[in-house]
Design an enzyme around this catalytic site. Structure first.
Site, PDB file in Angstrom:
ATOM      1  N   THR A 134      13.987   4.678   9.747  1.00  0.00           N
ATOM      2  CA  THR A 134      15.066   3.694  10.076  1.00  0.00           C
ATOM      3  C   THR A 134      14.632   2.480   9.443  1.00  0.00           C
ATOM      4  OG1 THR A 134      15.849   4.907  11.930  1.00  0.00           O
ATOM      5  CG2 THR A 134      16.182   2.633  11.644  1.00  0.00           C
ATOM      6  N   CYS A 143      -9.950  -7.264   1.717  1.00  0.00           N
ATOM      7  CA  CYS A 143     -10.275  -5.930   2.106  1.00  0.00           C
ATOM      8  C   CYS A 143     -11.691  -5.602   2.032  1.00  0.00           C
ATOM      9  CB  CYS A 143      -9.625  -4.881   1.311  1.00  0.00           C
ATOM     10  SG  CYS A 143      -7.786  -5.087   1.541  1.00  0.00           S
ATOM     11  N   GLN A 151       0.690  -8.842  -6.663  1.00  0.00           N
ATOM     12  CA  GLN A 151       0.266 -10.313  -6.752  1.00  0.00           C
ATOM     13  C   GLN A 151       1.175 -10.962  -7.851  1.00  0.00           C
ATOM     14  OE1 GLN A 151      -1.388 -12.004  -4.787  1.00  0.00           O
ATOM     15  NE2 GLN A 151      -2.685 -10.412  -3.841  1.00  0.00           N
ATOM     16  N   GLY A 209       5.924  -7.951   0.790  1.00  0.00           N
ATOM     17  CA  GLY A 209       6.699  -8.956   1.336  1.00  0.00           C
ATOM     18  C   GLY A 209       5.825 -10.296   1.545  1.00  0.00           C
ATOM     19  N   HIS A 210       4.692  -9.950   2.142  1.00  0.00           N
ATOM     20  CA  HIS A 210       3.762 -11.073   2.755  1.00  0.00           C
ATOM     21  C   HIS A 210       3.051 -11.767   1.697  1.00  0.00           C
ATOM     22  CE1 HIS A 210      -0.591  -9.183   3.176  1.00  0.00           C
ATOM     23  NE2 HIS A 210       0.253  -8.102   2.795  1.00  0.00           N
ATOM     24  N   THR A 222       0.762  -1.260   0.043  1.00  0.00           N
ATOM     25  CA  THR A 222      -0.170   0.055  -0.058  1.00  0.00           C
ATOM     26  C   THR A 222       0.815   1.318  -0.070  1.00  0.00           C
ATOM     27  OG1 THR A 222      -1.537  -1.230   1.276  1.00  0.00           O
ATOM     28  CG2 THR A 222      -1.711   1.239   1.107  1.00  0.00           C
ATOM     29  N   ASN A 244      -5.498  -9.079  -7.912  1.00  0.00           N
ATOM     30  CA  ASN A 244      -5.600  -9.853  -6.689  1.00  0.00           C
ATOM     31  C   ASN A 244      -6.771 -11.004  -6.809  1.00  0.00           C
ATOM     32  OD1 ASN A 244      -6.353  -7.097  -6.480  1.00  0.00           O
ATOM     33  ND2 ASN A 244      -7.180  -7.789  -4.780  1.00  0.00           N
TER      34      ASN A 244
END
Ligand code: PLP
Length: 393
Positions: free
Chosen positions: A236, A324, A178, A199-200, A72, A150
């Site tokens: 960071t 979502c 995706q 990443g997920h 996002t 998706n």
């Protein structure tokens, strides 16, 4: 209880190899990569190594990789960062089937007084490239069109889209959240200027993303802060997750063949058996241009939510469209844009597989699903009306 997880477009399991490499960065190597001392320096080295691995999966240069907090953020940064770089241009082009991470940015820009074109899709979920050509004007600041959907897995002809956009001198962003890890990507000879990944969706943890930014692309940072990521994203660095994503990209490259052969075969097997065993069932989306792991299927005259709950009782985790939008009784905006009839759109289920799925799991779904659909149809007034219309009852 037995768990059959086929909701990998919502999120994936963190690969054991990924978990193993990231853990020491919480406990032993917790330095700040920006620090001057050796303790920070050794961590900086690992961040750079991860950047190289991500770049390798995307066919990019490591300097073009910017770590973010999620898909996002990458989408928001690409669109809003580019719009900010061209303040005189007040037009944005996207499609009607984007994830909310792009779709709601379009809504936000509309509220801010921008003109927005959301391109339509046909019954297969594909774009009309002539509509794109007509939509672009001298006022267009950026075009953002997803790589693969998706909900349906439909893959857009991104390089052709990019050619059209680039021929008009406009920056082109694609949401490949995706796509990365599922089909090969190569930014070297690509028309894409910016690309989001998360990443997920590829067996790294939730909360880490990447924005690829081609060298020379005009870009204003979305998160304004320190000099991190060469001034393109302050904050960071999330070192353990960056290291994790590097490992996940390395594994994704290794597993790409498995994804496109074994996983695809499992998906095709599931699809074929469902169509064979359950009448009044249709597959949503362009079957010849589709991610290898995704199956979106509609069971006419029943409700997707009821199917999901009954599947869930048996340990089968699927989804009714994007995570979502679940919880809302409106059919998915993607299926509506494709013109899927109301009676089918409501009963749509997405099965999304990963390299961890097995044939035995597919057989479990194929055994459990038909009686569920029959049970729901037996109590559906729409199904009764349908049977009557067919002279069957
Ligand atoms: N874009 C697409 C196509 C997605 O499927 C998702 C997540 O479902 C996102 C963006 C958002 O990614 P994240 O959850 O990392 O913010």
């Amino acid at each position: 209880m037995r768990v059959v997880y086929v909701d990998n477009n919502a999120t994936t399991k963190v690969a054991p190899e990924v978990l193993e490499v990231m853990m020491p960065y919480f406990s032993d190597y917790y330095g700040n990569p920006s620090s001057m001392h050796f303790f920070g320096g050794q961590v900086q080295k690992k961040v750079n190594e991860a950047r190289e691995k991500v770049a390798d999966l995307l066919g990019a240069d490591p300097s073009e990789i910017v770590f973010t907090s999620c898909g996002t953020e990458s989408d928001n940064a690409a669109i809003l960062g580019t719009v900010d770089s061209y303040p005189e241009k007040r037009h944005f082009v996207t499609s009607r089937v984007e994830h909310p991470a792009v779709g709601n940015v379009a809504t936000y820009l509309t509220r801010k007084g921008y003109k927005v074109n959301e391109l339509s899709v046909d019954r297969e979920g594909q774009l009309d490239l002539d509509e794109l050509k007509e939509a672009i004007t001298v006022q267009t600041a950026v075009v953002s069109i997803m790589y693969a959907n998706n909900e349906t897995g439909v893959i857009f002809p991104v390089e052709k889209i990019g050619e059209i956009v680039k021929s008009r001198g406009i920056p082109f962003h694609t949401d490949a959240v995706q796509t990365a890890g599922k089909i090969p990507l190569n930014m070297k000879n690509s028309t894409v200027d910016m690309m989001s990944i998360s990443g997920h969706k590829l067996h790294a943890p939730k909360g880490i993303g990447v924005l690829y930014i081609r060298k020379g692309t005009k870009f204003s940072p979305f998160l304004i802060g320190g000099h991190q990521e060469k001034g393109r994203r302050g904050g960071t660095e999330n070192v353990p997750y960056i290291v994790a994503l590097g490992k996940a990209c390395e594994l994704a490259k290794k597993n790409m063949n498995d994804e496109n052969t074994r996983v695809k075969a499992l998906r095709d097997y599931l699809e074929q058996k469902i169509l064979e065993k359950i009448p009044n069932t249709l597959v949503n989306g362009d079957r010849s241009n589709r991610l290898p792991n995704t199956l979106n299927v509609s069971f006419e005259y029943v409700e997707g939510e009821s199917i999901l709950l009954l599947l869930s009782d048996l340990g089968i985790c699927a989804s009714s469209g994007s995570a979502c939008t679940s919880g809302s009784l409106e059919p998915s905006h993607v299926l509506r844009a494709m013109g899927v009839p109301f009676t089918a759109a409501h009963g749509s289920i997405r099965f999304s597989l990963s390299i961890y799925n097995t044939k035995e799991e597919m057989d479990y779904i194929i055994e459990k699903l038909p009686p569920i659909i029959q049970r729901l149809r037996d109590i559906s007034p729409f199904w009764k009306d349908y049977l009557k219309s067919q002279g069957k009852k």
